[in-house]
Scaffold this motif. Structure first.
Motif, short mmCIF file in Angstrom:
data_model
loop_
_atom_site.label_atom_id
_atom_site.label_comp_id
_atom_site.label_asym_id
_atom_site.label_seq_id
_atom_site.Cartn_x
_atom_site.Cartn_y
_atom_site.Cartn_z
N LEU A 133 0.83 -1.20 0.00
CA LEU A 133 0.00 0.00 0.00
C LEU A 133 0.86 1.25 0.00
CD1 LEU A 133 -2.67 1.61 0.43
CD2 LEU A 133 -2.33 1.23 2.87
N LYS A 134 1.87 1.26 0.85
CA LYS A 134 2.76 2.42 0.96
C LYS A 134 3.46 2.70 -0.37
CE LYS A 134 6.39 4.11 4.01
NZ LYS A 134 7.24 3.80 5.15
N ALA B 116 0.95 3.97 -3.05
CA ALA B 116 0.52 5.34 -2.78
C ALA B 116 1.65 6.32 -3.10
CB ALA B 116 0.09 5.47 -1.32
N ASN C 17 -1.35 10.32 -0.51
CA ASN C 17 -1.19 9.66 0.78
C ASN C 17 -2.00 8.37 0.83
OD1 ASN C 17 -3.84 10.41 1.23
ND2 ASN C 17 -3.32 12.11 2.56
N HIS C 18 -1.81 7.60 1.91
CA HIS C 18 -2.46 6.29 2.01
C HIS C 18 -3.98 6.39 1.99
CE1 HIS C 18 1.35 5.49 4.51
NE2 HIS C 18 1.58 5.10 3.27
N SER C 19 -4.51 7.36 2.72
CA SER C 19 -5.96 7.51 2.80
C SER C 19 -6.59 7.80 1.44
CB SER C 19 -6.33 8.63 3.77
OG SER C 19 -5.85 8.34 5.06
#
Length: 120
Positions: free
Chosen positions: A37-38, A41, A47-49
């Motif tokens: 995920l990191k 992104a 960003n992650h969100s």
């Protein structure tokens, strides 16, 4: 003492209720999933969100198989087994005796496959 009645109107305009982010969801991830995920992104430059929000909006999730559809698939497997038995019998007895059984089985298979296609 005088009070200022006019407030400064400069700044960011207030968001509507639909734009406000009022909900928080906590997700547990394995180490590999978190770093995936990191990396994704960071590659996208967000960003992650925001990455997760975009994934939610653009992804398509298919529903699980319904019990009715599972029943059709079991019937289809049973018919495939019957076809194998018919082929074995045809090889030992002769094809002319088995011809009518094959035609009936083919019709049943076509009907069942059409039902499965209509449900998906």
């Amino acid at each position: 003492m005088k009070r200022i009645k006019i407030r400064n109107t400069n700044g960011r305009p207030s968001k509507s209720l639909s734009e406000k982010k009022n909900y928080k969801v906590t997700v547990k991830m394995a180490t590999e999933e978190f770093y995936t995920l990191k990396a994704k992104a960071n590659f996208a430059g967000i960003n992650h969100s925001e990455f997760i929000r975009r994934c939610i909006c653009s992804s398509v999730v298919k529903q699980r198989l319904t019990p009715q559809l599972m029943g059709y698939i079991r019937k289809l497997c049973g018919m495939a087994n019957n076809i194998n038995q018919i082929a074995r019998t045809a090889n030992t007895v002769g094809y002319s005796n088995i011809h009518s059984e094959c035609i009936n089985m083919t019709k049943n298979l076509d009907r069942l496959i059409k039902r499965i296609e209509n449900d998906c």
